[in-house]
Design an enzyme around this catalytic site. Structure first.
Site, PDB file in Angstrom:
ATOM      1  N   LYS A 178      26.338  -2.802   0.518  1.00 31.52           N
ATOM      2  CA  LYS A 178      27.494  -2.836   0.068  1.00 31.52           C
ATOM      3  C   LYS A 178      28.638  -2.184   1.128  1.00 31.52           C
ATOM      4  O   LYS A 178      30.011  -1.507   1.277  1.00 31.52           O
ATOM      5  CB  LYS A 178      28.478  -1.801  -1.343  1.00 31.52           C
ATOM      6  N   ARG A 228       0.774  -0.910  -0.059  1.00 32.98           N
ATOM      7  CA  ARG A 228       0.075   0.227  -0.595  1.00 32.98           C
ATOM      8  C   ARG A 228       0.807   1.347  -0.009  1.00 32.98           C
ATOM      9  O   ARG A 228       0.453   1.964  -0.310  1.00 32.98           O
ATOM     10  CB  ARG A 228      -0.817  -0.021   0.878  1.00 32.98           C
ATOM     11  N   THR A 229       1.959   1.593   1.113  1.00 36.04           N
ATOM     12  CA  THR A 229       2.077   2.733   1.709  1.00 36.04           C
ATOM     13  C   THR A 229       2.944   2.898  -0.009  1.00 36.04           C
ATOM     14  O   THR A 229       3.014   3.851  -1.142  1.00 36.04           O
ATOM     15  CB  THR A 229       3.183   2.671   2.081  1.00 36.04           C
ATOM     16  N   ARG A 251      10.819   4.294   3.642  1.00 31.06           N
ATOM     17  CA  ARG A 251      10.058   2.878   4.504  1.00 31.06           C
ATOM     18  C   ARG A 251      11.628   2.274   5.036  1.00 31.06           C
ATOM     19  O   ARG A 251      12.636   1.927   3.957  1.00 31.06           O
ATOM     20  CB  ARG A 251      10.015   1.986   4.179  1.00 31.06           C
ATOM     21  N   HIS A 307       4.377   5.657  11.900  1.00 30.66           N
ATOM     22  CA  HIS A 307       3.607   5.901   9.753  1.00 30.66           C
ATOM     23  C   HIS A 307       3.187   6.765  10.104  1.00 30.66           C
ATOM     24  O   HIS A 307       1.610   6.393   9.646  1.00 30.66           O
ATOM     25  CB  HIS A 307       2.804   4.054  10.272  1.00 30.66           C
TER      26      HIS A 307
END
Ligand code: CP
Length: 313
Positions: A79, A49-50, A100, A128
């Site tokens: 890396k 969704r986000t 995120r 959130h």
């Protein structure tokens, strides 16, 4: 320049601006088109969704998107590049960054070094904030108000970042009563309880799920966050304690709504999806309009000046 890191930033004036814009976006977003703007979506944790609603929002605004999903593996994080260096570099590639990350506080770290707005799209078990914006928009759309509602938060209240952000946002309102229903190992954190008490918002830990279903105007279900548990026995013990199915819907008020940030597991049986009180798919769809509004408020030159946000971090 503003960053979106935590829900405590959202003033009532900001919410009014965002929700007015979100309503406008559904009718005609053309006055806000931004064809020269680029959003970077940088996701170190899975998302349906986000990430995709942010990208849909940017496309619907006529803008462009660059993206790295599975960033822990596919970006130069693998890396050994620091988050700060990645963000410094991405600041030169994009006009806004939706991030995120698996660590609490990562969005704040990113905001400290970024030359463009950073939007916290979930920082571990932290917050959130954009989910809380669309959650509140959904509640407001259904009740026409927030003040005075009783809201039951159910499930993983310890690791669930959506409920944490929603509590911070509800601190702006009056006579909202919160009922916390959770397995004993997933209780709401003391920081949130202290915040609510400090903002005169009554809250109560409720053992009886049925009583909470009868009392609530809004029942906000959540998934037990498997990815945050180190001990799978504890996770399995916390599972399947609270479920809405056809045996539970008669307990709900006629005008109640049931929400869920999704994804769901067994918290809500699909047999109740057609009950008009089930609003989780409407809630997810609202994510596009609210995120269009948010991107616009951050990037539109005039709105950027007007955006009444707090930025204390
Ligand atoms: N609600 C939510 O954050 O869903 P995703 O994890 O799919 O983005």
């Amino acid at each position: 320049m503003h960053h979106i890191v935590e829900s405590q930033q959202f003033t009532l004036a900001f919410l009014n601006q965002i929700y007015r814009l979100a309503d406008e976006m559904q009718l005609d977003p053309r006055p806000y088109f931004m064809p020269n703007k680029i959003m970077a979506t940088v996701f170190f944790e899975p998302s349906t969704r986000t990430r995709l609603s942010f990208e849909s929002a940017m496309h619907r605004l006529g803008g462009n998107v660059i993206s790295t999903e599975k960033a822990a593996e596919f970006s130069s994080h693998s890396k050994g590049e620091s988050l700060e260096d990645s963000i410094r570099v991405l600041s030169g590639y994009a006009d806004v960054i939706a991030l995120r990350h698996f660590e609490i506080g990562s969005a704040k770290r990113a905001a400290k070094v970024s030359q463009v707005p950073v939007i916290n799209a979930g920082d571990g078990a932290g917050q959130h904030p954009t989910q809380s914006l669309l959650d509140l928009y959904t509640i407001q759309a259904n009740f026409g108000k927030i003040d005075g509602l009783t809201i039951a938060l159910v499930g993983d209240l310890l690791y669930g970042r959506t409920v944490r952000s929603l509590c911070y946002l509800l601190g702006r309102f009056y006579q909202v009563k919160l009922l916390f229903v959770s397995p004993s190992i997933c209780r709401m954190g003391q920081d949130i309880k202290d915040f609510l008490t400090g903002h005169n918002l009554p809250w109560e830990e409720v053992e009886d799920f049925n009583a909470a279903l009868r009392a609530a105007d809004c029942v906000y279900m959540t998934r037990i966050q498997k990815e945050r548990f180190l001990d799978m026995d504890l996770y399995n013990n916390a599972l399947n304690q609270y479920r809405i199915d056809k045996t539970k819907t008669p307990l709900l008020k006629e005008q109640a709504i049931v929400m869920h940030p999704l994804p769901r597991l067994d918290e809500i049986n699909k047999e109740v999806d057609s009950d008009p009180r089930m609003k989780y798919f409407q809630q997810a769809a609202n994510g596009v309009w609210v995120r269009m509004a948010l991107i616009t408020s951050l990037l539109h030159p005039q709105l950027q000046k007007e955006t009444p946000l707090e930025q204390k971090f």
